[in-house]
Motif scaffolding. Sequence first.
Motif, PDB file in Angstrom:
ATOM      1  N   GLU A  96      60.907  28.967  -1.417  1.00  0.00           N
ATOM      2  CA  GLU A  96      60.501  27.582  -1.614  1.00  0.00           C
ATOM      3  C   GLU A  96      59.096  27.407  -1.047  1.00  0.00           C
ATOM      4  OE1 GLU A  96      60.592  23.700  -2.797  1.00  0.00           O
ATOM      5  OE2 GLU A  96      62.205  25.118  -3.165  1.00  0.00           O
ATOM      6  N   SER A  98      56.059  25.705   0.745  1.00  0.00           N
ATOM      7  CA  SER A  98      55.915  24.606   1.697  1.00  0.00           C
ATOM      8  C   SER A  98      54.470  24.134   1.793  1.00  0.00           C
ATOM      9  CB  SER A  98      56.457  24.993   3.076  1.00  0.00           C
ATOM     10  OG  SER A  98      55.892  26.183   3.536  1.00  0.00           O
ATOM     11  N   GLY A  99      53.569  24.848   1.121  1.00  0.00           N
ATOM     12  CA  GLY A  99      52.173  24.438   1.093  1.00  0.00           C
ATOM     13  C   GLY A  99      51.450  25.138  -0.037  1.00  0.00           C
ATOM     14  N   THR A 111      49.884  29.669  -2.682  1.00  0.00           N
ATOM     15  CA  THR A 111      51.088  28.984  -2.222  1.00  0.00           C
ATOM     16  C   THR A 111      51.665  29.805  -1.083  1.00  0.00           C
ATOM     17  OG1 THR A 111      52.471  30.151  -3.860  1.00  0.00           O
ATOM     18  CG2 THR A 111      51.670  27.960  -4.472  1.00  0.00           C
ATOM     19  N   GLY A 113      55.217  29.771   1.866  1.00  0.00           N
ATOM     20  CA  GLY A 113      56.482  29.142   2.226  1.00  0.00           C
ATOM     21  C   GLY A 113      57.432  30.146   2.847  1.00  0.00           C
ATOM     22  N   THR A 114      58.703  29.874   2.702  1.00  0.00           N
ATOM     23  CA  THR A 114      59.732  30.744   3.267  1.00  0.00           C
ATOM     24  C   THR A 114      60.597  31.311   2.156  1.00  0.00           C
ATOM     25  OG1 THR A 114      61.191  28.843   3.584  1.00  0.00           O
ATOM     26  CG2 THR A 114      59.839  29.508   5.460  1.00  0.00           C
ATOM     27  N   THR A 127      58.562  34.781   5.590  1.00  0.00           N
ATOM     28  CA  THR A 127      57.517  33.918   5.049  1.00  0.00           C
ATOM     29  C   THR A 127      56.753  34.679   3.971  1.00  0.00           C
ATOM     30  OG1 THR A 127      55.950  34.620   6.758  1.00  0.00           O
ATOM     31  CG2 THR A 127      57.245  32.635   7.197  1.00  0.00           C
ATOM     32  N   GLU A 154      60.835  28.393  14.447  1.00  0.00           N
ATOM     33  CA  GLU A 154      59.777  27.491  13.997  1.00  0.00           C
ATOM     34  C   GLU A 154      58.689  27.468  15.039  1.00  0.00           C
ATOM     35  OE1 GLU A 154      60.346  23.627  12.393  1.00  0.00           O
ATOM     36  OE2 GLU A 154      62.405  24.102  11.832  1.00  0.00           O
TER      37      GLU A 154
END
Length: 158
Positions: A96, A98-99, A111, A113-114, A127, A154
């Motif tokens: 997905e 996330s940025g 892009t 994300g994780t 990641t 996190e």
Amino acid sequence: MLQSFTGWCCLLLLFSCSSREDEQQAKAYKKHLAELVAADKAFAARSEKEGMKTAFLAYAAEEAVLLRPGYLPIAEDRVIRYLTAMEDTSFVMSWEPSGADVALSADLGYTYGTYTVTARDSVFKGTYLFVWKKQKDGAWKFVIDSGNAGAENEYDSF
């Protein structure tokens, strides 16, 4: 007095044109960014549905480079050989974003994300980062893929 009035009118016209150009540029940027994120999400959906190998072969640009732990960069024709040799029937890989960001030229972007790899009784997280290049047909394909295993923690701050 007339010269001053004319000068102010010219400045007002200049700023209003600049403002419209900025608005158009911002609108185009948002459109291209949304297209890039949609490409990443479609890539992930294809990986979940058809397997990682099929998805990666479909979304890798001809000049793609894979950065994998323990390997020198995998580039050129070695990318296809590496992906083709991969066995992906024992796991499902999903991710997905996330940025993301896209160049104003709308031909490069990234892009991140994780990701999650789900095997029979194990789940691994990490990641990722994709660098994307828009192809001549308008499709986005990745030119660099890199990932890091281990995304259990996190980051808050030091």
